[in-house]
Write an enzyme that holds these catalytic residues in place. Sequence first.
Site, PDB file in Angstrom:
ATOM      1  N   LYS A   1      75.936  13.607  54.515  1.00  0.00           N
ATOM      2  CA  LYS A   1      74.330  12.770  54.625  1.00  0.00           C
ATOM      3  C   LYS A   1      73.215  11.853  53.903  1.00  0.00           C
ATOM      4  CE  LYS A   1      73.498  16.048  58.595  1.00  0.00           C
ATOM      5  NZ  LYS A   1      72.764  17.632  58.718  1.00  0.00           N
TER       6      LYS A   1
ATOM      7  N   GLY B   1      86.400  21.927  49.238  1.00  0.00           N
ATOM      8  CA  GLY B   1      86.733  21.944  49.897  1.00  0.00           C
ATOM      9  C   GLY B   1      87.541  22.497  49.216  1.00  0.00           C
ATOM     10  N   GLY B   2      88.924  23.299  49.403  1.00  0.00           N
ATOM     11  CA  GLY B   2      89.910  23.797  48.929  1.00  0.00           C
ATOM     12  C   GLY B   2      89.984  23.509  46.852  1.00  0.00           C
ATOM     13  N   ASP B   3      90.582  22.869  46.687  1.00  0.00           N
ATOM     14  CA  ASP B   3      90.226  22.439  44.929  1.00  0.00           C
ATOM     15  C   ASP B   3      90.238  20.667  44.767  1.00  0.00           C
ATOM     16  OD1 ASP B   3      92.199  22.812  41.919  1.00  0.00           O
ATOM     17  OD2 ASP B   3      92.218  20.199  42.436  1.00  0.00           O
TER      18      ASP B   3
ATOM     19  N   VAL C   1      89.567  57.407  19.834  1.00  0.00           N
ATOM     20  CA  VAL C   1      87.867  57.084  20.559  1.00  0.00           C
ATOM     21  C   VAL C   1      87.553  55.876  19.256  1.00  0.00           C
ATOM     22  CG1 VAL C   1      85.888  57.202  19.221  1.00  0.00           C
ATOM     23  CG2 VAL C   1      87.337  59.635  20.381  1.00  0.00           C
TER      24      VAL C   1
ATOM     25  N   MET D   1      95.270  17.130  56.666  1.00  0.00           N
ATOM     26  CA  MET D   1      94.283  15.517  56.753  1.00  0.00           C
ATOM     27  C   MET D   1      95.131  15.139  58.181  1.00  0.00           C
ATOM     28  SD  MET D   1      91.893  14.367  53.866  1.00  0.00           S
ATOM     29  CE  MET D   1      94.022  14.000  52.945  1.00  0.00           C
TER      30      MET D   1
ATOM     31  N   PRO E   1      93.581  60.104   7.559  1.00  0.00           N
ATOM     32  CA  PRO E   1      94.616  60.411   7.470  1.00  0.00           C
ATOM     33  C   PRO E   1      95.818  59.873   7.891  1.00  0.00           C
ATOM     34  CG  PRO E   1      93.578  61.946   7.640  1.00  0.00           C
ATOM     35  CD  PRO E   1      92.806  61.411   7.981  1.00  0.00           C
TER      36      PRO E   1
ATOM     37  N   ASP F   1      80.534  19.295  50.599  1.00  0.00           N
ATOM     38  CA  ASP F   1      81.149  19.004  51.300  1.00  0.00           C
ATOM     39  C   ASP F   1      81.331  19.543  52.268  1.00  0.00           C
ATOM     40  OD1 ASP F   1      82.065  16.889  49.854  1.00  0.00           O
ATOM     41  OD2 ASP F   1      84.039  17.313  49.229  1.00  0.00           O
TER      42      ASP F   1
ATOM     43  N   PRO G   1      89.828  27.897  50.731  1.00  0.00           N
ATOM     44  CA  PRO G   1      90.280  27.123  51.994  1.00  0.00           C
ATOM     45  C   PRO G   1      88.899  27.023  53.050  1.00  0.00           C
ATOM     46  CG  PRO G   1      91.112  29.567  51.743  1.00  0.00           C
ATOM     47  CD  PRO G   1      90.517  28.624  50.049  1.00  0.00           C
TER      48      PRO G   1
END
Length: 410
Positions: free
Chosen positions: A222, A253-255, A30, A337, A50, A200, A177
């Site tokens: 936009k 997106g992604g990293d 405990v 891409m 003790p 994004d 992703p």
Amino acid sequence: MVEHAPEHPAYPVGLRLSGRRVVVVGGGQVAQRRLPALIATGADIVLVSPSATPSVEAMADAGEIRWERRRYAAGDLADAWYVLVATSDTEANEHASAEAERNRTWCVRSDDAGAATAWTPATGRSEGVTVAVLTGRDPRRSASVRDAIVEGLRDGTIAAPRHRSRTPGVALVGGGPGDPDLITVRGRRLLAEADVVIADRLGPRDLLDELPPHVEVIDAAKIPYGRFMAQEAINNALIEHARAGRAVVRLKGGDPFVFGRGMEEAEALADAGIPCVVVPGISSSISVPGAAGIPVTHRGVAHEFTVVSGHVAPDDDRSLVDWPALARLRGTIVVLMGVDKIGAIAGALIAGGRAPHTPVALVQEGTTAAQRRVDATLATVADTVVAEGVRPPAVIVIGDVVTVGRRAHA
């Protein structure tokens, strides 16, 4: 001993114990569980026991607590602000509890919660927030409620934005992703705390539907940019909202730093003196092949993998890729891409020495409900993309690992 009616709830309070004397009687399991949190408060902790578990003994050896290696004796609780009684000796526990009562010191008893003057809540912490849950004498329920709240704070499903201590700034968050469950815990929490989200097209769009109505969501594609390049317009929007005192999340997106232009945004924010934190994301270069059953490396097949941007063709003067050198490698090539340039890419790899029959897999809309996989070879991939109507976003995997994954999912 004061009798407490069972229907009366405990009064929750946060004890500030820094520099104040705390006595722990008993050095078993405990104490081992409770001591780290007490140490974290900065309390002056005295352990009376003790013996102790190896972990508790290590705390004493490190100087985090003072250990008096003996049994409890009357007077040990003098000047204590808080006491934890946790020995296996019921008589010693009763004597210590009685002394705490006489001294008007709050006392927790591990063996008899009904005889204690204080209860230890189930506690958890997340980003500076301490969650403490009391459900009377049902510690398992307390722990379950605690776990649910802490998990909600960590993954953002419980929105608890900062108000007094929040510093306006920008978080560059990698959304993963596509599957909203694949964003990091920290990224989801920051989304829940945001005033403005600039997103994004390839970010996890489903997460945007979960945001509170007061959050302003801006589609990065936009943003009007007039004489500015699109990236400059995004940078300016980040700076403008942060300077207005808002907490801004740039959801990518992604990293953020894997073909995501995140460093350009971080540099622009640094030049403007805007605080910025980068939250890494799960890159589609690894996660999308994995979701389609393709390992980017595999024992005896591929000992390396290379991630390449395919947004410019191999014969384009802007290309920074050494395609002949890449063709000579024996490992996996992952192209991002590159759907509309895959014919030129395949041709460059074949010209550089890659076998025309090298397996190729294209994974479209990876990790989402619309995911699909199309297989080909370097010799056939250009025609296959047209015949199958493969469209971006798609991750292209080139190498023998493609057939490894196919065998596993056959």
